[in-house]
Design an enzyme around this catalytic site. Structure first.
Site, PDB file in Angstrom:
ATOM      1  N   LYS A  85       0.822  -1.213   0.000  1.00  0.00           N
ATOM      2  CA  LYS A  85       0.000   0.000   0.000  1.00  0.00           C
ATOM      3  C   LYS A  85       0.856   1.264   0.000  1.00  0.00           C
ATOM      4  CE  LYS A  85       0.687   0.929   4.561  1.00  0.00           C
ATOM      5  NZ  LYS A  85       1.051   2.208   5.201  1.00  0.00           N
ATOM      6  N   THR A  93      -3.681   5.458   3.747  1.00  0.00           N
ATOM      7  CA  THR A  93      -2.365   5.954   3.357  1.00  0.00           C
ATOM      8  C   THR A  93      -2.424   6.782   2.079  1.00  0.00           C
ATOM      9  OG1 THR A  93      -1.505   3.892   4.290  1.00  0.00           O
ATOM     10  CG2 THR A  93       0.039   5.248   3.075  1.00  0.00           C
TER      11      THR A  93
END
Length: 513
Positions: A205, A262
């Site tokens: 990610k 994120t």
């Protein structure tokens, strides 16, 4: 190898937790454990950070303004850090994990549980953090290793804001005990046995958060950001699945949840790097003014190397790597992504591993050059009246069709719509291998299907069917394709009828009405 005795060690140690790494994430986890009443030892690489924590009860370099509990003791000696600790939490940068592990692991107690909160893939070796810990452990050492990941900004965890994460660990008893020891109303921990999936979601990610930041830095709009996040999740699932992870894990907190946070959160270091790259700054200038670590910058190289080594198509990760390490313009990388050849939405790796192989996939059209497979057929199989010779229940397994009369490998059971106690699998119908249904109602068990059920069959009739005669009424457990007596005396495939209810009376009504 015997099972680790983590529970016994925890009781004998008096509930001591060691946190290796004094960055923002490690300090936040140490503070959370201290709030739960555990004794915490925090290892710091630099002596000045340890001194500030012990004297001022604050880590101004990484968590400024956050008051630390007095039960936290900061040390610089690796042996003192894990002395008597039953639970060790690793929160060091991924590129320094092996070096720190070599210094700490020889002093680890037998039976201690290790939880990696570091997210990344090691460069050159392409190993995950748990694999590094396993490779550096002394021979014969019995210990359970897990990974903690999910949408969790360190500052919000330190402030006590609600957070949910996933703990991946193959040893279930230890996972449940660690879950109970570290969980709180504002810090919920879910467990899974898919350690690889949790680690891959946390590592991948960061790379795609940089891509999302570039997208926003170029001011491409919210549509583009949503598209990039969706395609990024597809690539994450493909690579993780190739490395043995379960695809559903990437749809949970450690995959999709962490990616969303994120890639969109203002506290994300990786997103900030992408924003500044999209705005035209160079990578050297961006990293020169940063004290903390943006894991996605280093992981972009290891992720792309892993994808090439395993021959997994990951165009978004490829463009991020080229922008960071080959000097490619972010705008040109975006143009190259948007002008690629059009293709099916399902990633080839996901299609190969988790969907039916060969023939025509349900909803995705025929696959060029694929061998014909009856499980992928969109037509119902021909009717037959004989009971299957063998049943290998539990779903339709992937791979080539089993031989006639042979036993297919088992797969997870799946219930059919409208049938709480029905399963489907492969059996031999009159000498040929086709899908079939085993239906149960109370103590009675018998084969209900005259024509095998196929997963791709449409449940809505193209034309309104006529009501079947009472003698040819379908099974109450059915929801699929069946064989109805035709006018010519033969059998023909028609859509299923379902059981409707009005008060105490029941009757058969066409499906969809």
């Amino acid at each position: 190898m015997p099972a680790p005795d983590f529970e016994g060690l925890w009781k004998s140690s008096g509930g001591t937790v060691a946190v290796v790494g004094s960055g923002a994430w490690g300090t936040a986890l140490a503070l959370h454990a201290a709030r739960l009443g555990h004794r915490v030892t925090l290892w710091a690489r630099r002596a000045e950070i340890a001194d500030r924590i012990n004297s001022d009860r604050e880590n101004p370099d990484f968590l400024p303004g956050v008051r630390l509990d007095r039960s936290i003791t900061a040390v610089c000696d690796p042996a003192r850090a894990v002395e008597g600790a039953a639970l060790v939490i690793w929160a060091v940068p991924s590129h320094g994990m092996r070096e720190v592990a070599r210094a700490v692991l020889p002093h680890l107690a037998e039976g201690a549980a290790q939880v990696s909160a570091s997210k990344g893939i090691e460069d050159q070796t392409f190993l995950t953090m748990s694999e590094i810990l396993a490779s550096e452990s002394p021979p014969g050492r019995v210990t359970a290793v897990g990974a903690l990941s999910g949408p969790s900004f360190a500052m919000e965890v330190a402030r006590g804001l609600p957070t949910a994460v996933t703990l991946g660990m193959t040893h279930a008893p230890t996972a449940r005990l660690v879950q109970s020891l570290l969980s709180a109303p504002v810090f919920r921990i879910y467990t899974t046995g898919d350690l690889r999936g949790v680690e891959m979601g946390g590592a991948l990610k960061n790379v795609y958060a940089i891509a999302a930041g570039i997208c926003d830095g170029l001011e491409l709009g919210l549509n583009a950001r949503a598209a990039f996040l969706t395609r990024s999740l597809s690539e994450m699932t493909a690579l993780a699945g190739h490395m043995g992870a379960r695809p559903l894990t990437l749809s949970g907190l450690s995959g999709m949840g962490d990616l969303i946070l994120t890639a969109t959160g203002g506290l994300s270091r990786n997103r900030q790097v992408g924003l500044r790259l999209g705005a035209g700054e160079s990578l050297d200038d961006i990293l020169a003014g940063r004290r903390d670590v943006a894991e996605g910058v280093r992981n972009a190289r290891s992720v792309w190397g892993t994808a090439m080594a395993r021959k997994v198509s990951m165009p978004v990760a490829r463009e991020v790597y080229r922008v960071l390490y080959e000097g490619k313009s972010p705008r040109q990388g975006m143009v190259d992504l948007l002008t690629r050849k059009l293709k099916d939405e399902v990633h080839p790796e996901v299609r190969e591993r988790y969907l039916w192989r060969g023939g025509a996939l349900p909803g995705h059209g025929p696959q060029p050059g694929a061998a014909r497979d009856p499980r992928a057929s969109l037509r119902p199989a021909p009717p037959c009246r004989s009971r299957p010779a063998r049943f290998a229940g539990g779903g339709i397994p992937p791979g080539p069709a089993p031989p006639a009369g042979g036993r297919a490998p088992s797969a997870p059971a799946g219930a059919l719509p409208g049938s709480p106690r029905a399963s489907r699998g492969w059996g031999s119908w009159a000498g040929r291998s086709t899908p079939c249904i085993w239906a149960t109602w109370g103590p009675r068990r018998r084969w209900r299907a005259a024509t095998p059920w196929t997963p791709s069959a449409s449940f809505r009739p193209r034309s309104p069917p006529t009501r079947p005669a009472r003698s040819s009424r379908p099974s109450r457990t059915a929801c699929g394709w069946w064989s109805w007596p035709s006018a010519g005396g033969g059998a023909s495939a028609r859509p299923t009828w379902r059981l409707g209810s009005r008060g105490p009376a029941t009757r058969w009504t066409p499906w969809g009405r």
